[in-house]
Motif scaffolding. Sequence first.
Motif, PDB file in Angstrom:
ATOM      1  N   THR A  39       0.839  -1.191   0.000  1.00  0.00           N
ATOM      2  CA  THR A  39       0.000   0.000   0.000  1.00  0.00           C
ATOM      3  C   THR A  39       0.878   1.246   0.000  1.00  0.00           C
ATOM      4  OG1 THR A  39      -1.934   1.016   1.060  1.00  0.00           O
ATOM      5  CG2 THR A  39      -0.266   0.041   2.520  1.00  0.00           C
ATOM      6  N   TYR A  40       0.269   2.420   0.148  1.00  0.00           N
ATOM      7  CA  TYR A  40       1.016   3.675   0.006  1.00  0.00           C
ATOM      8  C   TYR A  40       0.264   4.804   0.703  1.00  0.00           C
ATOM      9  CZ  TYR A  40      -2.591   4.330  -3.508  1.00  0.00           C
ATOM     10  OH  TYR A  40      -3.813   4.417  -4.147  1.00  0.00           O
ATOM     11  N   GLU A  41       1.011   5.868   0.979  1.00  0.00           N
ATOM     12  CA  GLU A  41       0.432   7.093   1.543  1.00  0.00           C
ATOM     13  C   GLU A  41       1.015   8.317   0.842  1.00  0.00           C
ATOM     14  OE1 GLU A  41       0.434   7.584   5.732  1.00  0.00           O
ATOM     15  OE2 GLU A  41      -0.954   5.919   6.043  1.00  0.00           O
ATOM     16  N   LEU A  71      -4.904  16.967   6.866  1.00  0.00           N
ATOM     17  CA  LEU A  71      -5.353  16.172   5.718  1.00  0.00           C
ATOM     18  C   LEU A  71      -4.565  14.866   5.611  1.00  0.00           C
ATOM     19  CD1 LEU A  71      -5.898  18.936   3.013  1.00  0.00           C
ATOM     20  CD2 LEU A  71      -7.653  17.413   3.963  1.00  0.00           C
ATOM     21  N   PHE A  72      -3.262  14.929   5.843  1.00  0.00           N
ATOM     22  CA  PHE A  72      -2.459  13.696   5.825  1.00  0.00           C
ATOM     23  C   PHE A  72      -2.977  12.707   6.868  1.00  0.00           C
ATOM     24  CE2 PHE A  72       0.929  15.867   3.386  1.00  0.00           C
ATOM     25  CZ  PHE A  72       1.247  14.846   2.500  1.00  0.00           C
ATOM     26  N   TYR A  73      -3.283  13.209   8.060  1.00  0.00           N
ATOM     27  CA  TYR A  73      -3.743  12.293   9.107  1.00  0.00           C
ATOM     28  C   TYR A  73      -5.184  11.838   8.889  1.00  0.00           C
ATOM     29  CZ  TYR A  73       0.348  11.867  11.989  1.00  0.00           C
ATOM     30  OH  TYR A  73       1.590  11.513  12.444  1.00  0.00           O
ATOM     31  N   ALA A  74      -5.995  12.640   8.213  1.00  0.00           N
ATOM     32  CA  ALA A  74      -7.342  12.177   7.854  1.00  0.00           C
ATOM     33  C   ALA A  74      -7.246  10.985   6.907  1.00  0.00           C
ATOM     34  CB  ALA A  74      -8.130  13.315   7.208  1.00  0.00           C
ATOM     35  N   ALA A  75      -6.380  11.103   5.891  1.00  0.00           N
ATOM     36  CA  ALA A  75      -6.171   9.981   4.970  1.00  0.00           C
ATOM     37  C   ALA A  75      -5.592   8.776   5.698  1.00  0.00           C
ATOM     38  CB  ALA A  75      -5.241  10.420   3.835  1.00  0.00           C
ATOM     39  N   ARG A  76      -4.699   9.038   6.646  1.00  0.00           N
ATOM     40  CA  ARG A  76      -4.052   7.943   7.396  1.00  0.00           C
ATOM     41  C   ARG A  76      -5.054   7.209   8.288  1.00  0.00           C
ATOM     42  NH1 ARG A  76       0.561  10.500   9.101  1.00  0.00           N
ATOM     43  NH2 ARG A  76       1.292   9.899   7.026  1.00  0.00           N
ATOM     44  N   ALA A  77      -5.946   7.947   8.916  1.00  0.00           N
ATOM     45  CA  ALA A  77      -6.953   7.303   9.771  1.00  0.00           C
ATOM     46  C   ALA A  77      -7.767   6.297   8.971  1.00  0.00           C
ATOM     47  CB  ALA A  77      -7.867   8.366  10.390  1.00  0.00           C
ATOM     48  N   GLN A  78      -8.202   6.696   7.773  1.00  0.00           N
ATOM     49  CA  GLN A  78      -8.970   5.786   6.929  1.00  0.00           C
ATOM     50  C   GLN A  78      -8.127   4.612   6.467  1.00  0.00           C
ATOM     51  OE1 GLN A  78     -12.129   6.407   6.629  1.00  0.00           O
ATOM     52  NE2 GLN A  78     -12.677   4.680   5.304  1.00  0.00           N
ATOM     53  N   PHE A  99       4.508   6.303   5.722  1.00  0.00           N
ATOM     54  CA  PHE A  99       3.527   6.246   6.802  1.00  0.00           C
ATOM     55  C   PHE A  99       3.773   7.479   7.670  1.00  0.00           C
ATOM     56  CE2 PHE A  99       1.812   4.326  10.845  1.00  0.00           C
ATOM     57  CZ  PHE A  99       0.503   4.233  10.401  1.00  0.00           C
ATOM     58  N   SER A 100       3.549   7.394   8.952  1.00  0.00           N
ATOM     59  CA  SER A 100       3.535   8.599   9.785  1.00  0.00           C
ATOM     60  C   SER A 100       4.907   9.248   9.974  1.00  0.00           C
ATOM     61  CB  SER A 100       2.895   8.312  11.138  1.00  0.00           C
ATOM     62  OG  SER A 100       3.551   7.242  11.776  1.00  0.00           O
ATOM     63  N   ASP A 101       5.997   8.522   9.775  1.00  0.00           N
ATOM     64  CA  ASP A 101       7.308   9.178   9.836  1.00  0.00           C
ATOM     65  C   ASP A 101       7.413  10.275   8.782  1.00  0.00           C
ATOM     66  OD1 ASP A 101       8.581   7.667  11.956  1.00  0.00           O
ATOM     67  OD2 ASP A 101       8.596   5.980  10.564  1.00  0.00           O
ATOM     68  N   ALA A 102       6.722  10.103   7.662  1.00  0.00           N
ATOM     69  CA  ALA A 102       6.727  11.127   6.615  1.00  0.00           C
ATOM     70  C   ALA A 102       6.109  12.421   7.123  1.00  0.00           C
ATOM     71  CB  ALA A 102       5.983  10.630   5.382  1.00  0.00           C
ATOM     72  N   SER A 103       5.070  12.319   7.941  1.00  0.00           N
ATOM     73  CA  SER A 103       4.447  13.527   8.477  1.00  0.00           C
ATOM     74  C   SER A 103       5.392  14.258   9.429  1.00  0.00           C
ATOM     75  CB  SER A 103       3.140  13.186   9.194  1.00  0.00           C
ATOM     76  OG  SER A 103       2.167  12.759   8.268  1.00  0.00           O
ATOM     77  N   MET A 104       6.099  13.492  10.253  1.00  0.00           N
ATOM     78  CA  MET A 104       7.068  14.128  11.148  1.00  0.00           C
ATOM     79  C   MET A 104       8.163  14.813  10.337  1.00  0.00           C
ATOM     80  SD  MET A 104       7.903  14.932  14.205  1.00  0.00           S
ATOM     81  CE  MET A 104       7.013  13.841  15.335  1.00  0.00           C
ATOM     82  N   ALA A 105       8.662  14.134   9.297  1.00  0.00           N
ATOM     83  CA  ALA A 105       9.745  14.696   8.500  1.00  0.00           C
ATOM     84  C   ALA A 105       9.279  15.882   7.655  1.00  0.00           C
ATOM     85  CB  ALA A 105      10.345  13.610   7.610  1.00  0.00           C
ATOM     86  N   TYR A 106       8.164  15.703   6.948  1.00  0.00           N
ATOM     87  CA  TYR A 106       7.721  16.735   6.006  1.00  0.00           C
ATOM     88  C   TYR A 106       7.015  17.908   6.679  1.00  0.00           C
ATOM     89  CZ  TYR A 106       8.974  14.422   1.652  1.00  0.00           C
ATOM     90  OH  TYR A 106       9.674  13.884   0.601  1.00  0.00           O
ATOM     91  N   GLN A 107       6.091  17.609   7.594  1.00  0.00           N
ATOM     92  CA  GLN A 107       5.364  18.708   8.228  1.00  0.00           C
ATOM     93  C   GLN A 107       6.059  19.169   9.519  1.00  0.00           C
ATOM     94  OE1 GLN A 107       3.281  16.025   6.733  1.00  0.00           O
ATOM     95  NE2 GLN A 107       3.454  17.513   5.070  1.00  0.00           N
ATOM     96  N   GLY A 108       6.523  18.225  10.332  1.00  0.00           N
ATOM     97  CA  GLY A 108       7.191  18.608  11.566  1.00  0.00           C
ATOM     98  C   GLY A 108       8.471  19.372  11.324  1.00  0.00           C
TER      99      GLY A 108
END
Length: 226
Positions: A39-41, A71-78, A99-108
């Motif tokens: 799968t992918y995110e 929005l990233f986490y809304a997609a991730r929840a689903q 997965f969620s490490d991308a959110s920490m790297a890209y948004q955090g």
Amino acid sequence: MRQRGKFITLEGIDGSGKSTQLPRLVRYLRSRGVKLKVTYEPGGTRLGDRIRRILLSGKTSKLDAMAELALFYAARAQHIREVIEPALAAGQWVLSDRFSDASMAYQGYGRKLGRAAVDQFERAVCGRLKPDLTLVLLVDPAESLRRARARETRRNSTRGRFEAEAVAFHRRVQAGYRAIARREPRRVKLIKAGRGVGELQEELRRRVDALLRRAGASRRTGKKKR
């Protein structure tokens, strides 16, 4: 009881080589007899793919950084509820492109929202779910960005939102991945990607082989306990 599957994620900045390495890793795992869900995110579900188009499109403008994170986490929840958790519970292994490490790297780090903001979403959406193994491909950000933009040119497609970012943004993202690896060295493995495709694939296979061995030992231990 059915043993829960393992969760592997492949991470890296845009143009790091994930799209080349992932299908090779899929074939290898399946050749080892692993029942695998790929799968992918962002995406992985019908709703997630709709959000993906918003997030990645170069036509999306003036998107607030916090709105982007949400929005990233809304997609991730689903994605978790519809794809990842059911597969793991059924004993399948899951291999996800990001997965969620991308959110920490890209948004955090990339968007400078900081760890605390991302951690709040992480706890609310992911709970205790973490990958068993995360492989991060490291490449020079300037070279990575050149590759990503060249790929879009070959596809004759409009440059995406992240490909349009300056190299300084991608340097912050990669620094974010390095910081995650320092905090969680047992789970997160940094892999130098600036080498031949075959050589890089061999290292990725060695990393997943170690997880396969641990999973096999866990199954044997479980049988003894019964």
